[in-house]
Scaffold this motif. Structure first.
Motif, short mmCIF file in Angstrom:
data_model
loop_
_atom_site.label_atom_id
_atom_site.label_comp_id
_atom_site.label_asym_id
_atom_site.label_seq_id
_atom_site.Cartn_x
_atom_site.Cartn_y
_atom_site.Cartn_z
N ALA A 147 38.11 -20.85 43.16
CA ALA A 147 38.94 -21.25 42.08
C ALA A 147 40.46 -21.54 43.07
CB ALA A 147 39.33 -20.15 41.10
N ASP A 192 38.87 -23.90 38.04
CA ASP A 192 39.51 -22.53 37.60
C ASP A 192 38.76 -21.34 37.46
OD1 ASP A 192 38.87 -22.38 34.49
OD2 ASP A 192 39.32 -24.31 34.80
N TYR A 193 37.26 -21.66 37.56
CA TYR A 193 36.20 -20.68 37.48
C TYR A 193 35.13 -21.09 38.15
CZ TYR A 193 33.97 -16.61 35.09
OH TYR A 193 33.09 -15.60 34.55
#
Length: 238
Positions: free
Chosen positions: A162, A181-182
Motif C-alpha cells: 500500500a 491503497d489495499y
C-alpha cells in the motif's frame, strides 16, 4: 444444514460521525455497493421494515428475515474518537445454508476490505456524487492463479505494498495512474484522483475475479466505464 455466523469488527475511520453516518446509510455506492434503501431527502428514517435501528449519527441496524429461520443482520455503531476520527463497531450476523467454512472465510475477508474502503471514501470522497460500475471476470478467472494474472495486468510488482503507485492502460478510458491503497492475496484496491477501483479475488471462494469501481468525476459515464472495464477484465483472462 443451515448454521449461524457472526462477524465483528472495530475500526477507526478518518472522519466525523456525521460523515460516516451519511456513508453507511445513504452513500453506500461510494464504497461498497448501492443500497436498496431509499433515504428521504431530509435524512429521516426510511419507510422500510428492514430498518431495526435508526439513530443518526450513532446507530444503524438493518435486519432481514426469511423462511426457515433465515436472517441477515447488519449493525453499525459510530462513536467520535477525536475531532478527526471515529470508531465504527460493526456486526454482521446471519445464516449460511451450506459450505459454511468457505462462506464464512469469504464474508470475513470481504468485511475487512469493505470497511477499509469505507475509510478511503470518507477520507477522500465524502459527499461527492458517485457512479458505481461493476464487471465480472470470465470463467477463466476462477483459476487459483487468477489474482496473480490480475496483479500483473495492473502493473503491480511482486512485493508491492500500500502506498506504491501503478499505471495501467485501459482501452476506452485511457491511462490510469493510481495509488495502491489495499493489497493482499484476495483483493486489490486502487485510489485515483477521482475513483476507488476495487478488484475482488472471489476465485478463492468458488467464484470469479470481479471488479467494482466507484467513480467520482462529475462527467463519469457509467455505461462506457462498465463496458471498458468489462472488456479489460475479459482481456486479462482471455
Amino acid at each position: 444444514m443451515s448454521e449461524k455466523f457472526e462477524i465483528r469488527r472495530e475500526v477507526v475511520v478518518p472522519g466525523t460521525p456525521e460523515q460516516i453516518w451519511a456513508a453507511i446509510s445513504a452513500e453506500t455506492a461510494g464504497w461498497m455497493f448501492p443500497s436498496p434503501l431509499e433515504i428521504p431527502a431530509d435524512g429521516s428514517r426510511p419507510d422500510s421494515p428492514i430498518i431495526a435501528d435508526w439513530e443518526p449519527p450513532r446507530e444503524l441496524a438493518i435486519h432481514m428475515q426469511g423462511p426457515d429461520g433465515w436472517f441477515n443482520n447488519l449493525e453499525y455503531v459510530v462513536e467520535a474518537r477525536d475531532e478527526s476520527t471515529a470508531v465504527v463497531r460493526y456486526v454482521h450476523a446471519g445464516v449460511f445454508a451450506e459450505d459454511w467454512d468457505n462462506q464464512y472465510d469469504g464474508a470475513s475477508k470481504h468485511t475487512d476490505f469493505y470497511l477499509h474502503s469505507l475509510g478511503q471514501y470518507v477520507q477522500y470522497f465524502a459527499g461527492r456524487p458517485v457512479t458505481y460500475v461493476s464487471a465480472e471476470g470470465p470463467e477463466a478467472s476462477s483459476a487459483p492463479e487468477a489474482m496473480g494474472a490480475l496483479r500483473g495486468a495492473l502493473g503491480i510488482a511482486s512485493g508491492a505494498t500500500a502506498g506504491d503507485t501503478v499505471t495501467v492502460d485501459v482501452p476506452g478510458i485511457g491511462t490510469v495512474e493510481a495509488i495502491i491503497d489495499y493489497i493482499d492475496d484476495w483483493f486489490v484496491g486502487l485510489r485515483t484522483e477521482n475513483a476507488l477501483l476495487r478488484f475482488y479475488g472471489r476465485n478463492a471462494f468458488g467464484g470469479n475475479v470481479d471488479a467494482a469501481h466507484h467513480l467520482f468525476a462529475a462527467d463519469a459515464d457509467g455505461d462506457a466505464a462498465t463496458a471498458a472495464w468489462q472488456a479489460w477484465l475479459s482481456g486479462v483472462f482471455a
